[in-house]
Motif scaffolding. Structure first.
Motif, PDB file in Angstrom:
ATOM      1  N   THR A 152       0.708  -1.375   0.085  1.00  0.00           N
ATOM      2  CA  THR A 152      -0.051  -0.185   0.054  1.00  0.00           C
ATOM      3  C   THR A 152       0.899   1.287  -0.047  1.00  0.00           C
ATOM      4  OG1 THR A 152      -1.813  -1.061   1.265  1.00  0.00           O
ATOM      5  CG2 THR A 152      -1.844   1.420   1.038  1.00  0.00           C
ATOM      6  N   THR A 153       2.003   1.395   0.880  1.00  0.00           N
ATOM      7  CA  THR A 153       2.716   2.637   0.966  1.00  0.00           C
ATOM      8  C   THR A 153       3.469   2.582  -0.318  1.00  0.00           C
ATOM      9  OG1 THR A 153       2.979   1.974   3.329  1.00  0.00           O
ATOM     10  CG2 THR A 153       4.742   3.480   2.144  1.00  0.00           C
ATOM     11  N   ASP A 154       4.164   1.563  -1.092  1.00  0.00           N
ATOM     12  CA  ASP A 154       4.857   1.421  -2.017  1.00  0.00           C
ATOM     13  C   ASP A 154       4.117   2.259  -3.278  1.00  0.00           C
ATOM     14  OD1 ASP A 154       6.940   0.432  -1.123  1.00  0.00           O
ATOM     15  OD2 ASP A 154       6.881  -1.627  -1.915  1.00  0.00           O
ATOM     16  N   ARG A 155       2.721   1.960  -3.301  1.00  0.00           N
ATOM     17  CA  ARG A 155       1.817   2.437  -4.123  1.00  0.00           C
ATOM     18  C   ARG A 155       1.437   3.982  -4.199  1.00  0.00           C
ATOM     19  NH1 ARG A 155       0.758  -3.018  -4.134  1.00  0.00           N
ATOM     20  NH2 ARG A 155       0.147  -3.962  -6.241  1.00  0.00           N
ATOM     21  N   ALA A 156       1.234   4.143  -2.677  1.00  0.00           N
ATOM     22  CA  ALA A 156       0.967   5.659  -2.671  1.00  0.00           C
ATOM     23  C   ALA A 156       2.142   6.492  -2.978  1.00  0.00           C
ATOM     24  CB  ALA A 156       0.511   5.930  -0.902  1.00  0.00           C
ATOM     25  N   VAL A 157       3.236   6.052  -2.730  1.00  0.00           N
ATOM     26  CA  VAL A 157       4.510   6.870  -2.829  1.00  0.00           C
ATOM     27  C   VAL A 157       4.753   7.166  -4.300  1.00  0.00           C
ATOM     28  CG1 VAL A 157       7.052   6.649  -2.646  1.00  0.00           C
ATOM     29  CG2 VAL A 157       5.581   6.126  -0.676  1.00  0.00           C
ATOM     30  N   ALA A 158       4.423   5.867  -5.042  1.00  0.00           N
ATOM     31  CA  ALA A 158       4.796   5.792  -6.424  1.00  0.00           C
ATOM     32  C   ALA A 158       3.648   6.848  -7.186  1.00  0.00           C
ATOM     33  CB  ALA A 158       4.344   4.659  -7.225  1.00  0.00           C
ATOM     34  N   GLU A 159       2.458   6.805  -6.684  1.00  0.00           N
ATOM     35  CA  GLU A 159       1.231   7.938  -7.256  1.00  0.00           C
ATOM     36  C   GLU A 159       1.771   9.192  -6.720  1.00  0.00           C
ATOM     37  OE1 GLU A 159      -2.431   8.956  -8.801  1.00  0.00           O
ATOM     38  OE2 GLU A 159      -1.430   6.824  -8.678  1.00  0.00           O
ATOM     39  N   LEU A 160       2.274   9.424  -5.622  1.00  0.00           N
ATOM     40  CA  LEU A 160       2.756  10.909  -5.407  1.00  0.00           C
ATOM     41  C   LEU A 160       3.824  11.149  -6.071  1.00  0.00           C
ATOM     42  CD1 LEU A 160       2.132  10.582  -1.579  1.00  0.00           C
ATOM     43  CD2 LEU A 160       0.928  11.878  -2.792  1.00  0.00           C
ATOM     44  N   ARG A 161       4.870  10.330  -6.568  1.00  0.00           N
ATOM     45  CA  ARG A 161       6.192  10.768  -7.006  1.00  0.00           C
ATOM     46  C   ARG A 161       5.725  10.641  -8.534  1.00  0.00           C
ATOM     47  NH1 ARG A 161      10.733   6.682  -4.221  1.00  0.00           N
ATOM     48  NH2 ARG A 161      10.827   8.042  -2.451  1.00  0.00           N
ATOM     49  N   HIS A 162       4.899  10.055  -9.129  1.00  0.00           N
ATOM     50  CA  HIS A 162       4.876   9.904 -10.626  1.00  0.00           C
ATOM     51  C   HIS A 162       3.517  10.122 -11.208  1.00  0.00           C
ATOM     52  CE1 HIS A 162       8.477   8.121 -10.261  1.00  0.00           C
ATOM     53  NE2 HIS A 162       8.219   6.751  -9.521  1.00  0.00           N
ATOM     54  N   GLY A 163       2.465  10.262 -10.473  1.00  0.00           N
ATOM     55  CA  GLY A 163       1.102  10.541 -10.660  1.00  0.00           C
ATOM     56  C   GLY A 163       0.940  12.236 -10.293  1.00  0.00           C
ATOM     57  N   ASP A 164      -0.432  12.451 -10.451  1.00  0.00           N
ATOM     58  CA  ASP A 164      -0.720  13.940 -10.186  1.00  0.00           C
ATOM     59  C   ASP A 164      -2.196  13.858  -9.659  1.00  0.00           C
ATOM     60  OD1 ASP A 164      -0.674  16.527 -10.046  1.00  0.00           O
ATOM     61  OD2 ASP A 164      -1.423  16.875 -12.165  1.00  0.00           O
ATOM     62  N   PRO A 165      -2.244  13.208  -8.316  1.00  0.00           N
ATOM     63  CA  PRO A 165      -3.624  13.253  -7.600  1.00  0.00           C
ATOM     64  C   PRO A 165      -3.916  14.572  -7.035  1.00  0.00           C
ATOM     65  CG  PRO A 165      -1.660  12.315  -6.177  1.00  0.00           C
ATOM     66  CD  PRO A 165      -0.987  12.698  -7.773  1.00  0.00           C
ATOM     67  N   ASP A 166      -4.931  14.674  -7.144  1.00  0.00           N
ATOM     68  CA  ASP A 166      -5.523  15.934  -6.286  1.00  0.00           C
ATOM     69  C   ASP A 166      -5.881  15.609  -4.972  1.00  0.00           C
ATOM     70  OD1 ASP A 166      -5.573  18.327  -8.495  1.00  0.00           O
ATOM     71  OD2 ASP A 166      -6.676  16.760  -9.357  1.00  0.00           O
ATOM     72  N   ALA A 167      -6.676  14.305  -4.772  1.00  0.00           N
ATOM     73  CA  ALA A 167      -6.892  13.819  -3.350  1.00  0.00           C
ATOM     74  C   ALA A 167      -6.629  12.386  -3.363  1.00  0.00           C
ATOM     75  CB  ALA A 167      -8.526  14.001  -3.209  1.00  0.00           C
ATOM     76  N   LEU A 168      -5.891  11.894  -2.502  1.00  0.00           N
ATOM     77  CA  LEU A 168      -5.526  10.522  -2.240  1.00  0.00           C
ATOM     78  C   LEU A 168      -5.722  10.153  -0.854  1.00  0.00           C
ATOM     79  CD1 LEU A 168      -3.674   8.015  -2.987  1.00  0.00           C
ATOM     80  CD2 LEU A 168      -1.748   9.401  -2.263  1.00  0.00           C
ATOM     81  N   PHE A 169      -6.495   8.930  -0.780  1.00  0.00           N
ATOM     82  CA  PHE A 169      -6.867   8.282   0.798  1.00  0.00           C
ATOM     83  C   PHE A 169      -5.874   6.972   0.328  1.00  0.00           C
ATOM     84  CE2 PHE A 169      -9.027   4.942   2.837  1.00  0.00           C
ATOM     85  CZ  PHE A 169      -8.995   5.483   4.183  1.00  0.00           C
ATOM     86  N   VAL A 170      -5.275   7.002   1.620  1.00  0.00           N
ATOM     87  CA  VAL A 170      -4.462   5.795   1.944  1.00  0.00           C
ATOM     88  C   VAL A 170      -4.740   5.022   3.416  1.00  0.00           C
ATOM     89  CG1 VAL A 170      -2.172   4.648   2.292  1.00  0.00           C
ATOM     90  CG2 VAL A 170      -2.366   6.777   0.702  1.00  0.00           C
ATOM     91  N   GLN A 171      -4.956   3.686   3.468  1.00  0.00           N
ATOM     92  CA  GLN A 171      -5.420   3.134   4.522  1.00  0.00           C
ATOM     93  C   GLN A 171      -4.346   2.007   5.086  1.00  0.00           C
ATOM     94  OE1 GLN A 171      -6.579  -0.215   4.613  1.00  0.00           O
ATOM     95  NE2 GLN A 171      -7.312  -0.738   6.924  1.00  0.00           N
ATOM     96  N   LEU A 172      -3.717   2.123   6.158  1.00  0.00           N
ATOM     97  CA  LEU A 172      -2.825   1.145   6.599  1.00  0.00           C
ATOM     98  C   LEU A 172      -3.277   0.261   7.564  1.00  0.00           C
ATOM     99  CD1 LEU A 172       0.579   3.389   6.660  1.00  0.00           C
ATOM    100  CD2 LEU A 172      -0.177   2.068   4.955  1.00  0.00           C
ATOM    101  N   ASP A 173      -3.040  -1.079   7.659  1.00  0.00           N
ATOM    102  CA  ASP A 173      -3.911  -1.981   8.598  1.00  0.00           C
ATOM    103  C   ASP A 173      -3.191  -2.546   9.755  1.00  0.00           C
ATOM    104  OD1 ASP A 173      -6.609  -3.053   8.595  1.00  0.00           O
ATOM    105  OD2 ASP A 173      -5.501  -5.009   8.449  1.00  0.00           O
ATOM    106  N   ALA A 174      -1.864  -2.505  10.018  1.00  0.00           N
ATOM    107  CA  ALA A 174      -1.124  -3.386  10.746  1.00  0.00           C
ATOM    108  C   ALA A 174      -1.206  -2.987  12.237  1.00  0.00           C
ATOM    109  CB  ALA A 174       0.301  -3.194  10.415  1.00  0.00           C
ATOM    110  N   ILE A 175      -1.500  -1.670  12.394  1.00  0.00           N
ATOM    111  CA  ILE A 175      -1.735  -1.347  13.755  1.00  0.00           C
ATOM    112  C   ILE A 175      -2.886  -2.032  14.255  1.00  0.00           C
ATOM    113  CG2 ILE A 175      -2.155   0.584  15.479  1.00  0.00           C
ATOM    114  CD1 ILE A 175      -0.558   2.535  13.323  1.00  0.00           C
TER     115      ILE A 175
END
Length: 295
Positions: A152-175
């Motif tokens: 999930t983190t790898d995909r979010a970072v890639a979207e932020l680095r190489h995409g142009d999102p206006d709004a991004l929601f990311v959910q992490l589950d391990a906690i």
């Protein structure tokens, strides 16, 4: 993302029309959901990136409303729609009987607006991507179980680095997983927070590496708490605990508020991106602050 508007080269601001006229920065939103995270345990953990966010912006501890389910389905539905359970009608993790047609998630509202807004949802818990966000959302990704939060983190970072999102929601589950397996009072729960903190740090670093003409609002929140021995779903205070950490222009560094509630996350994201909250939407959330002028 394809078909997006052109952007300046990283680190460069578009030239102003004159010395008296400046170009407003493009508003952007990153919402990070830490499933089952307790604010007090974040403060106890080795979590330097989350500590830096609290120092840089607003921290708002709050409680799930009395009688509302302390489960992920209802919790995330409240956060993402800006409406309370009585309206969105999600009572458990099946999402059966939901009223998302009447109270859609904030990314769907943004994607439905008459503007060129790129929306993205990436979740470790598959039902969020599959059952909450509509087909209008530009990118909906449920990370494969084998990859979990790392993917999930790898995909979010890639979207932020190489995409142009206006709004991004990311959910992490391990906690949340650590809470169920070991309890919120356990060292393993603190270790999970430490791991999530590093992932949050990677996403925030990717935001900071983007062009300087962007006005990012970063929101970090949780859907419910956990008991010391592990688990949630009951009415106890630890299970009802949630919070919001918000960093962006106009939010005082190191500030604390106690009047912020779960539905305010969606309302704040919508307002920051310039959408006027239509009274007909019947939202329960209210923006943390008025949106900045765009012209």
């Amino acid at each position: 993302m394809t078909g997006r508007r052109p952007r300046p080269a990283p680190g460069r601001r578009p030239a102003a029309l004159s010395s008296e006229v400046s170009v407003p920065r493009t508003p952007k939103v990153l919402v990070i959901g830490l499933d089952g995270a307790l604010l007090g345990r974040i403060e106890d953990a080795d979590a330097p990136h989350l500590a830096a966010l609290t120092a840089a912006g607003l921290t708002a501890p709050s409680l799930i409303e009395p009688g509302a389910p302390t489960l992920s389905g209802p919790g995330w539905a409240t956060i993402l729609t800006g409406a309370r359970p009585a309206k969105h009608r999600v009572r458990d993790n099946s999402f059966t009987g939901n009223a998302f047609a009447r109270y859609p998630d904030f990314l769907t509202r943004l994607a439905s607006a008459e503007r060129d807004l790129a929306t993205c949802a990436i979740t470790s818990w598959a039902p969020l991507a599959e059952k909450v966000f509509s087909a209008r959302v530009g990118t909906r990704v449920a990370t494969p179980d084998a990859e979990y939060d790392a993917g999930t983190t790898d995909r979010a970072v890639a979207e932020l680095r190489h995409g142009d999102p206006d709004a991004l929601f990311v959910q992490l589950d391990a906690i949340d997983d650590a809470g169920h397996r070991h309890g919120a009072a356990s060292p393993r729960y603190l270790e999970a927070i430490h791991g999530a903190d590093a992932q949050v740090g990677r996403m925030v670093a990717a935001v900071r590496a983007r062009p300087v003409d962007e006005d990012w609002l970063v929101l970090v929140t949780a859907d419910h708490g956990h008991t010391d021995t592990g688990g949630h779903g009951g009415p106890s205070l630890p299970e009802r605990e949630t919070f919001l950490i918000a960093v962006g222009d106009g939010l005082a560094p190191g500030s604390v508020r106690t009047d912020v509630r779960m539905p305010d996350v969606a309302a704040t994201a919508l307002a920051h991106l310039g959408l006027a909250l239509d009274p007909a939407w019947d939202l329960d959330g209210r923006p943390l602050r008025a949106p900045a002028a765009t012209g």
